[in-house]
Design an enzyme around this catalytic site. Structure first.
Site, PDB file in Angstrom:
ATOM      1  CB  ALA A  65      -0.910  -0.035   1.200  1.00  0.00           C
ATOM      2  N   GLY A 109       0.533  -5.204   0.652  1.00  0.00           N
ATOM      3  CA  GLY A 109      -0.589  -5.162  -0.062  1.00  0.00           C
ATOM      4  C   GLY A 109      -0.295  -5.703  -1.437  1.00  0.00           C
ATOM      5  CD  GLU A 112      -2.220  -7.766   2.738  1.00  0.00           C
ATOM      6  OE1 GLU A 112      -2.190  -6.568   2.348  1.00  0.00           O
ATOM      7  OE2 GLU A 112      -2.558  -8.117   3.998  1.00  0.00           O
ATOM      8  CD  GLU A 132       1.844  -5.758   5.630  1.00  0.00           C
ATOM      9  OE1 GLU A 132       2.292  -6.592   5.880  1.00  0.00           O
ATOM     10  OE2 GLU A 132       0.751  -5.870   4.760  1.00  0.00           O
TER      11      GLU A 132
END
Ligand code: HXC
Length: 258
Positions: A65, A109, A112, A132
């Protein structure tokens, strides 16, 4: 329609989407994810498209992200703005198969996103991780849920708790990726796989995706029951008649997606 964060093309019956924010290692801004979902939904609804390929560039599939974007967020921003739920959840509703072709970094992300796809093909230089924890957050788009299902509890804990990266070979051994290919053949291999899938019956390949995904949502006996119902359903398709007739006639089948 022009997109700012992705490049889109159609190659025969395959929709090819390239994440295109090279200056930020394809970091997943809200705008990028919105565009991605929009085009996936468009391909999903397009009768001519059978399968999608999602790829980044040589250096990164996606490095997670967008950190500058997230750094500004307060709790109220993410909660009231429905951060992630707003657009990421729509990925699960795509019914046609998506192949993630991963070269370079697939972090946070990005990892993911690859895991939310249906087949992951990795270049030999790919690196996967959920870093993260280093930013003081936890994975937020399935990292703590899809990773243990894809690898194991122990390795998912290891990756999420240490934030370390896993190379392509380890990812293949652990079951996160379906195969590893030389980096310079990644697109070619992913497209060849997609074209192979695209040569089959559209409703049947959609049923296979639906049935395999059900394995992650239900008990074994309910899953087997669901599979049996879909299996029976294939006998209502014209493509089942054609597939079996072609076998008996010793010729290639010609599916009509019905
Ligand atoms: C925004 C990013 C970024 C990110 C890299 N960049 N990752 N920008 N968001 N996630 C930018 C850098 O700031 C830099 O911009 C440029 O991309 C190149 O990165 P470098 O760090 O200079 O490259 P390198 O030294 O090769 O290191 C690569 C890297 C490192 C190891 C991947 O960039 C890194 O650790 N990135 C963060 C990875 C991460 O923590 N991801 C998880 C995010 S949290 P400038 O302008 O300086 O050149 C997350 C939560 C998920 O994903 C929630 C669900 C979506």
């Amino acid at each position: 329609m022009p997109y700012e964060n992705i490049l889109v093309e159609e190659r025969e019956r395959v929709g090819l989407i390239r994440l295109n924010r090279p200056q930020a290692l394809n970091a997943l801004s809200d705008e990028l994810v919105d565009e991605l979902i929009l085009v996936l939904e468009r391909f999903d609804a397009d009768e001519r498209i059978q399968c999608m390929v999602l790829i980044g560039n040589e250096k990164a599939f996606a490095a997670g992200a967008d950190i500058p974007m997230m750094a500004k967020f307060s709790y109220m921003d993410v909660y009231k703005g429905n951060f992630l739920t707003r657009n990421w959840d729509k990925l699960r509703l795509i019914r046609k198969p998506i192949i993630a072709a991963v070269a370079g970094y697939a972090l946070g992300g990005g990892c993911e996103l690859a895991m939310a796809c249906d087949v992951v093909i990795a270049a030999d230089d790919a690196k996967f991780g959920q870093p993260e924890i280093k930013l003081g957050i936890i994975p937020g788009a399935g990292g703590t849920q899809r990773l243990p299902r894809a690898v194991s509890k122990s390795k998912a804990m290891d990756l999420c708790l240490t934030g370390r990266m896993m190379d392509a070979e380890e990812a293949e051994r652990a079951g996160l990726v379906s195969r590893v290919v030389p980096a310079n053949q990644l697109l070619e291999e992913a497209m060849a796989t997609a074209q192979k899938i695209a040569s089959f019956s559209q409703p049947v390949l959609m049923m296979i995706k639906e049935s395999i995904n059900t394995a992650y949502e239900t008990t074994l006996s309910e899953g087997i029951h669901f599979e049996r119902r879909l299996f029976h359903t294939t006998f209502a398709t014209e493509d089942q008649k054609e597939g079996m007739r072609a076998f008996l006639d010793k010729r290639p089948p010609s599916f009509i997606d019905r």
